[in-house]
Design a protein around this motif. Structure first.
Motif: not given
Length: 305
Positions: A5-10, A205-210, A266-268
């Motif tokens: 999941k990308l960040g806190t999104s679905t 990591r703390l804020h669920d940011i990918t 998620q490596p680019v």
């Protein structure tokens, strides 16, 4: 391909993102074959920026994939804006105009993800918030993120921006590990202890940011690739050893090293070589051991305290 999941999104995205910065180096048949191969590999997340090729990369991609409503449903599109010639611009006017240009070039009505490209010190976060709200209401952008930003810059945006920041694109590779190394060298008198990014790894990591690592094969700032490079004999020896164990290429192991981190990155990837693209995608099926991860880290010249 494995997804996260990308960040806190679905939004479910493949763990490997296909960067299109160099797609203008391909002719039309080559570009079509490259995009088709990516889709066959399950790598349907395509990453752009309005400055890549002066916008031509987005146009070439749209042509290569033969963009249509049915095709659009099969892909996830991310692009970035905010860099202009000689300056950075996060003004409301520029963001809105930039997105309209991106959508036109990609021949789509919406972006799945929009990132702000490089931090603008003249940013007025109230304007960014207004731009994001307008883009979201119009259905032009579904998710928002940043690129190359430290924790305080993100916090400043979040003071006004109501949408979650789902991603932060940052330079990271086996040979560019400052965000990792400073965490090993807390309160020590050496260069590795210098906190150059405000502990952005832990913050995300703390804020669920990918975290989306860019240039995962580069050393320095676009100095070249470290794989099969005589400047890194110990690193390549170790990577080749691990690659032989898993019966994959050194390219696969370099990406697997990033994917092994529990931050769920998620490596680019930026390759336009089809075989290397396939090798990158194979990394989704490899989980390095803790010992292998640290051995590769140390073999790049990183010293544990």
């Amino acid at each position: 391909m494995k997804t996260i999941k990308l960040g806190t999104s679905t939004l479910e995205v493949p763990v490997v993102a296909v960067g299109c910065m160099r797609i203008n180096s391909l002719d039309k048949p080559q570009a079509e074959r490259f995009v088709r191969t990516a889709l066959e590999e399950g790598a349907n997340f395509f990453e752009h920026a309005d400055i890549y090729g002066g916008g031509t990369c987005e146009e070439i991609f749209a042509d290569a994939i033969q963009m249509s409503p049915s095709v659009r449903e099969q892909v996830i599109l991310q692009s970035k804006c905010g860099i202009r010639q000689g300056l950075f611009d996060f003004s409301k006017e520029h963001i809105l105009n930039a997105v309209d240009g991106i959508l036109k070039r990609l021949r789509t009505d919406y972006l799945d993800v929009l990132l702000l490209h490089r931090p603008d010190t003249l940013v007025e976060p109230e304007e960014v918030a207004e731009a994001f709200d307008q883009l979201e209401r119009a259905g032009k952008v579904r998710h928002f993120g940043v690129s190359n930003q430290n924790p305080m810059q993100i916090q400043l945006l979040k003071k006004f921006v109501k949408q979650p920041i789902v991603a932060n694109q940052l330079q990271l590779s086996i040979t560019n590990t400052t965000m990792i190394s400073q965490g090993f060298n807390v309160n020590m008198e050496n260069d590795a202890a210098v906190n150059r990014d405000g502990s952005i790894l832990d913050f995300c990591r703390l804020h669920d940011i990918t975290i989306q690592p860019w240039s995962p094969f580069q050393y320095g700032f676009f100095k070249g690739v470290f794989l099969d490079n005589e400047l890194f004999p110990e690193l390549n020896k170790k990577i080749d050893e691990v690659a032989a164990k898993y019966e994959v290429s050194n390219t696969t192991i370099a990406i697997a090293w990033l994917l092994r981190h529990p931050a769920n990155m998620q490596p680019v990837i930026g390759t336009m070589n089809i075989e290397r693209l396939k090798d990158c995608c194979k990394a989704a099926d490899i989980r390095l051991t803790r010992e292998e991860w640290y051995e590769i880290y140390r073999s790049a010249g990183n010293v544990l305290p």
